[in-house]
Design a protein around this motif. Structure first.
Motif, PDB file in Angstrom:
ATOM      1  N   LYS A 168      -6.114   4.248  -5.589  1.00  0.00           N
ATOM      2  CA  LYS A 168      -6.733   4.146  -4.265  1.00  0.00           C
ATOM      3  C   LYS A 168      -5.857   3.185  -3.504  1.00  0.00           C
ATOM      4  N   SER A 169      -5.444   3.562  -2.311  1.00  0.00           N
ATOM      5  CA  SER A 169      -4.525   2.668  -1.614  1.00  0.00           C
ATOM      6  C   SER A 169      -4.674   2.779  -0.103  1.00  0.00           C
ATOM      7  N   GLU A 170      -4.413   1.685   0.539  1.00  0.00           N
ATOM      8  CA  GLU A 170      -4.444   1.681   1.996  1.00  0.00           C
ATOM      9  C   GLU A 170      -3.198   0.958   2.476  1.00  0.00           C
ATOM     10  N   LEU A 171      -2.533   1.573   3.413  1.00  0.00           N
ATOM     11  CA  LEU A 171      -1.274   1.016   3.902  1.00  0.00           C
ATOM     12  C   LEU A 171      -1.464  -0.392   4.453  1.00  0.00           C
ATOM     13  N   SER A 172      -0.599  -1.299   4.067  1.00  0.00           N
ATOM     14  CA  SER A 172      -0.601  -2.718   4.482  1.00  0.00           C
ATOM     15  C   SER A 172      -1.782  -3.522   3.948  1.00  0.00           C
ATOM     16  N   LYS A 173      -2.691  -2.861   3.200  1.00  0.00           N
ATOM     17  CA  LYS A 173      -3.845  -3.602   2.664  1.00  0.00           C
ATOM     18  C   LYS A 173      -3.729  -3.784   1.154  1.00  0.00           C
ATOM     19  N   GLY A 174      -3.172  -2.794   0.480  1.00  0.00           N
ATOM     20  CA  GLY A 174      -3.029  -2.926  -0.970  1.00  0.00           C
ATOM     21  C   GLY A 174      -3.417  -1.677  -1.735  1.00  0.00           C
ATOM     22  N   SER A 175      -3.220  -1.753  -3.058  1.00  0.00           N
ATOM     23  CA  SER A 175      -3.480  -0.582  -3.909  1.00  0.00           C
ATOM     24  C   SER A 175      -4.335  -0.973  -5.104  1.00  0.00           C
ATOM     25  N   GLY A 223       0.814  -1.219   0.000  1.00  0.00           N
ATOM     26  CA  GLY A 223       0.000   0.000   0.000  1.00  0.00           C
ATOM     27  C   GLY A 223       0.846   1.266   0.000  1.00  0.00           C
ATOM     28  N   ILE A 224       0.158   2.378  -0.149  1.00  0.00           N
ATOM     29  CA  ILE A 224       0.844   3.679  -0.236  1.00  0.00           C
ATOM     30  C   ILE A 224       0.135   4.651   0.719  1.00  0.00           C
ATOM     31  N   THR A 225       0.901   5.452   1.427  1.00  0.00           N
ATOM     32  CA  THR A 225       0.263   6.419   2.342  1.00  0.00           C
ATOM     33  C   THR A 225      -0.379   7.546   1.521  1.00  0.00           C
ATOM     34  N   LYS A 226      -1.325   8.252   2.167  1.00  0.00           N
ATOM     35  CA  LYS A 226      -2.034   9.363   1.476  1.00  0.00           C
ATOM     36  C   LYS A 226      -1.032  10.421   1.011  1.00  0.00           C
ATOM     37  N   GLU A 227      -0.053  10.673   1.846  1.00  0.00           N
ATOM     38  CA  GLU A 227       0.947  11.705   1.533  1.00  0.00           C
ATOM     39  C   GLU A 227       1.769  11.291   0.301  1.00  0.00           C
ATOM     40  N   GLU A 228       2.119   9.994   0.264  1.00  0.00           N
ATOM     41  CA  GLU A 228       2.959   9.511  -0.843  1.00  0.00           C
ATOM     42  C   GLU A 228       2.206   9.476  -2.174  1.00  0.00           C
ATOM     43  N   VAL A 229       0.886   9.222  -2.090  1.00  0.00           N
ATOM     44  CA  VAL A 229       0.102   9.126  -3.325  1.00  0.00           C
ATOM     45  C   VAL A 229       0.251  10.393  -4.170  1.00  0.00           C
ATOM     46  N   THR A 230       0.410  11.542  -3.502  1.00  0.00           N
ATOM     47  CA  THR A 230       0.540  12.800  -4.257  1.00  0.00           C
ATOM     48  C   THR A 230       1.896  12.915  -4.958  1.00  0.00           C
ATOM     49  N   HIS A 231       2.847  12.051  -4.603  1.00  0.00           N
ATOM     50  CA  HIS A 231       4.194  12.165  -5.200  1.00  0.00           C
ATOM     51  C   HIS A 231       4.570  11.017  -6.134  1.00  0.00           C
TER      52      HIS A 231
END
Ligand code: ADP
Length: 340
Positions: free
Chosen positions: A323-330, A274-282
């Motif tokens: 759409k992504s959730e940390l440790s759950k997937g993207s 998964g990807i954090t909300k902050e990272e998704v923007t980058h």
């Protein structure tokens, strides 16, 4: 500082242009108006002159001089006109100063941002190119200094150098692709089957999936779109490769091909880090890679894949969503204009 100077310089140019126009108009207006006033006063003077004389008027106004009166009136009118025009030009100067600065800022800001991105890109690319070269140089130097350097050592050294050369090759290949897609060159739009493109991309990453024992669940549909087969295959290779790279062993990846009213879509869903909300923007920025310690995964890459993917989607007037959730997937969704 450079940006501020350029902004002020452009502001000055804008003000000079506006003031030149305003002053030219003012001078023209002043001379036309002065001429018209003088003409009117002359006519008035003539009418007064031609009026029948009253008997006792000269007694009351012994020094009645129409010519002098006209000249005085003309002087007063000209002065009033000049003051008004000066006020008007001052107001224009203040107003155009503010507006010019705002306009100059708006004109130069995107250029400054573009140059900043370009500078960062050059610095990042140089850094990435230097790393393998430095490693190779250090290994060769150590080898040359070693008096007991034998054939076996040479083989190990060459193998390690070859790995670094491969890295350089991959990096320059990715940079070339990015440049090519940014220019939009060699793109051939034709009717293609989205299913075929995804299947072709899958074949290219299959080996990696087999190694990690990843199970794919596909829901495909035969949808035709207008697109460039080569670049779209590249796009799905990048997304599938990432899905595999950032997924744990023996996990699942779901690929769905579908269609909404006017758009075709491909959804790639993994159950990875998964990807954090902050990272998704980058993640679409060139050379951006998330903190590897967070995912506890050491993966190869330069952070160029998604930048290339985004360029390909833009060339197809499509959209890429995450759409992504940390440790759950993207879930990465690609939306493309469908051929009706
Ligand atoms: P690379 O994979 O070479 O690092 P990319 O541009 O393809 O570069 O991806 C940028 C970053 O986005 C990756 O470093 C990773 O952190 C994140 N990322 C991309 N795809 C996924 C995914 N499916 N799951 C988790 N993170 C991802």
């Amino acid at each position: 500082m450079k940006f501020k100077n350029a902004c002020l310089k452009l502001t000055l140019y804008y003000i000079l242009i506006v003031m030149f126009i305003s002053n030219t108009f003012s001078v023209a207006l002043y001379s036309i108006s002065a001429h018209e006033i003088n003409f009117g006063l002359r006519r008035q003077e003539r009418i007064l002159h031609d009026l029948p004389r009253f008997e006792n008027v000269p007694e009351f106004f012994p020094d009645l001089d129409f010519e002098k009166m006209r000249l005085e009136q003309l002087q007063t009118a000209k002065r009033a006109l000049l003051i008004n025009l000066l006020r008007f030009n001052l107001a224009i100067l203040i107003l155009s100063g503010g507006l010019s600065y705002w306009l100059a800022w708006r004109t130069l800001k995107p250029i400054e941002e573009m140059l900043e991105t370009q500078k960062r890109f050059t610095a990042d690319a140089s850094h990435e190119l230097r790393t393998p070269l430095t490693a190779m140089k250090a290994e060769i130097e150590v080898g040359l200094r070693d008096k007991n350097f034998n054939a076996e050592n040479a083989r190990v050294l060459l193998k390690s150098n070859l790995e670094e050369i491969e890295k350089l090759e991959n990096l320059s290949g990715a940079l070339l692709k990015l440049a090519r897609y940014e220019e939009g060159k060699n793109i051939v739009f034709e009717e293609i089957s989205l299913e075929d493109v995804v299947a072709e991309a899958y074949l290219r990453v299959e080996k990696l999936a087999v190694v990690k024992e990843i199970n794919f669940e596909n829901t495909f549909a035969d949808i035709k779109i207008k697109g460039d087969k080569v670049s779209l295959t590249e796009l799905f290779v990048i997304l599938l490769d990432n899905a595999i790279k950032y997924s744990p062993r023996q996990s699942e990846i779901l690929i769905t091909i579908g269609k909404t009213d006017r758009r075709a879509y491909v959804e790639i869903k993994d159950r990875g880090v998964g990807i954090t909300k902050e990272e998704v923007t980058h993640i679409f920025d060139r050379f951006y890679r998330s903190d590897p310690s967070r995912s506890k995964m050491k993966t190869d890459g330069y952070g160029l894949g998604l930048a290339i993917a985004q360029k390909i989607v833009q060339l197809h007037k499509g959209e890429i969503k995450v759409k992504s959730e940390l440790s759950k997937g993207s879930v990465f969704t690609i939306l493309l204009p469908a051929k009706i």
